[in-house]
Design a protein around this motif. Sequence first.
Motif, PDB file in Angstrom:
ATOM      1  N   PRO A 164       0.820  -1.220   0.000  1.00  0.00           N
ATOM      2  CA  PRO A 164       0.000   0.000   0.000  1.00  0.00           C
ATOM      3  C   PRO A 164       0.851   1.267   0.000  1.00  0.00           C
ATOM      4  CG  PRO A 164      -0.839  -1.590   1.575  1.00  0.00           C
ATOM      5  CD  PRO A 164       0.487  -2.125   1.084  1.00  0.00           C
ATOM      6  N   TYR A 165       0.292   2.305  -0.603  1.00  0.00           N
ATOM      7  CA  TYR A 165       0.973   3.602  -0.731  1.00  0.00           C
ATOM      8  C   TYR A 165       1.454   4.078   0.633  1.00  0.00           C
ATOM      9  CZ  TYR A 165       1.760   8.255  -2.735  1.00  0.00           C
ATOM     10  OH  TYR A 165       2.309   9.433  -3.181  1.00  0.00           O
ATOM     11  N   GLY A 300     -15.181  -0.938   1.520  1.00  0.00           N
ATOM     12  CA  GLY A 300     -14.294  -1.299   0.419  1.00  0.00           C
ATOM     13  C   GLY A 300     -13.454  -0.140  -0.061  1.00  0.00           C
ATOM     14  N   MET A 301     -13.052   0.743   0.841  1.00  0.00           N
ATOM     15  CA  MET A 301     -12.249   1.904   0.463  1.00  0.00           C
ATOM     16  C   MET A 301     -10.765   1.555   0.546  1.00  0.00           C
ATOM     17  SD  MET A 301     -14.443   5.016   2.177  1.00  0.00           S
ATOM     18  CE  MET A 301     -13.895   6.226   0.977  1.00  0.00           C
ATOM     19  N   PRO A 302      -9.909   2.351  -0.093  1.00  0.00           N
ATOM     20  CA  PRO A 302      -8.475   2.051  -0.114  1.00  0.00           C
ATOM     21  C   PRO A 302      -7.855   2.035   1.274  1.00  0.00           C
ATOM     22  CG  PRO A 302      -9.032   3.698  -1.764  1.00  0.00           C
ATOM     23  CD  PRO A 302     -10.241   3.509  -0.927  1.00  0.00           C
ATOM     24  N   LEU A 303      -6.722   1.344   1.387  1.00  0.00           N
ATOM     25  CA  LEU A 303      -5.967   1.365   2.631  1.00  0.00           C
ATOM     26  C   LEU A 303      -5.321   2.734   2.821  1.00  0.00           C
ATOM     27  CD1 LEU A 303      -4.118  -2.064   2.342  1.00  0.00           C
ATOM     28  CD2 LEU A 303      -6.052  -1.552   3.817  1.00  0.00           C
ATOM     29  N   GLY A 304      -4.901   3.034   4.033  1.00  0.00           N
ATOM     30  CA  GLY A 304      -4.143   4.257   4.278  1.00  0.00           C
ATOM     31  C   GLY A 304      -4.982   5.476   4.588  1.00  0.00           C
ATOM     32  N   LYS A 308      -4.840  11.795   9.700  1.00  0.00           N
ATOM     33  CA  LYS A 308      -4.024  12.771   8.966  1.00  0.00           C
ATOM     34  C   LYS A 308      -4.533  12.976   7.552  1.00  0.00           C
ATOM     35  CE  LYS A 308       0.582  13.114   6.870  1.00  0.00           C
ATOM     36  NZ  LYS A 308       1.903  12.447   6.737  1.00  0.00           N
ATOM     37  N   THR A 309      -4.881  11.877   6.864  1.00  0.00           N
ATOM     38  CA  THR A 309      -5.297  12.022   5.469  1.00  0.00           C
ATOM     39  C   THR A 309      -6.747  12.490   5.346  1.00  0.00           C
ATOM     40  OG1 THR A 309      -5.814   9.651   5.315  1.00  0.00           O
ATOM     41  CG2 THR A 309      -3.619  10.349   4.622  1.00  0.00           C
TER      42      THR A 309
END
Length: 354
Positions: A164-165, A300-304, A308-309
Amino acid sequence: MRKIRKVTTGSGTYFVYDLVVDSSGKRKRVYGKSIDEVKKKIEAAEQERKHSLSYQKPNNTNLREYIMFYFKSVVGTIHATRLNRLINIVDNAVSRTPLNRDVQSITREEIAEFYVKLSHKYSFKDVIDIIDVLRKTFALAAESGLEVVDISDIASPQKEDVIPYASGYIMAEKELVQLRNYCIQENCVMYGINELVLIFCLFTGLRFQKAKTIHSYDVNLEKKIIVVDDKPFPLTEECCQWLEQMRESKILEMPSAQECTDSSIGITRYTNLLFVNKLGNSPTVNSLKGTLTAITNRLGMPLGIISKTIHQAVIISELEKGVSEKELAKRYGYKTERAISNIRAAYILQNKFL
């Protein structure tokens, strides 16, 4: 090649044939007392399937439309909870990418490149699920008469390739709204006070640690502000409406707009922290992180996606609405505008990379 099989049981003999496994992964089987009867049933089943495809297929050839076409075809064959999560994760993965166009124009090279990008955005399990749906979608498109490339043999990323990013994932406006609306519609029945904090942060862009320190008397619905570090922080109309609903429902305790005209009422009556449970305790940052992870995974959303984000995603949303970097730097307590510029640059880089 499948054959018509003869089966003998204590009650007699019959013939059976397994139809071609369709794009939903569901096996269909026909039976008959004779081979000729089975052949007629096979032909009828094939005609019915072709008619069904031609009747149900989308009006346009956009990839997302065919993905939804695939999901419609598997209703009843996949558990509802899993199906909803698959719909969310695949839609999130595809809808904002260059692949979301005429499925007939998509090349094998683009699909291979897309697989690599998935491996930097989602978990290994989610990557495999997305690829599986894409393969079945392309097979269904071909079956319904479209001229599409065969992607069944394009290699999937290996588990060790899924990284993952590293910088965390900054949501786009659509994803931010999706996450916020889900939490509001779910009505906080599963995660309680944690979900209220999350919704508040999704509206304001405040970090979890900062949101935990807000007192009831810091909220001024009349002026549409909260007080953060002794400074006024503007609230959106949507956020104020949500807070008012929480106040009227007695879920959160805070001054009404009318009470805000008398500052002494706020000081004497509303001295508690805004976000506390029935025992008067504020949720821990770790528990808030766990709630965020559980909800984004469910969607089902992206990791990370972290505190903070979320903060960065709200800043990007405000920038896109025309709020200046100078105003946002002042609002969030940054010493210079460069911090906001860096967030914008990180978001642009992320979208190029992912």
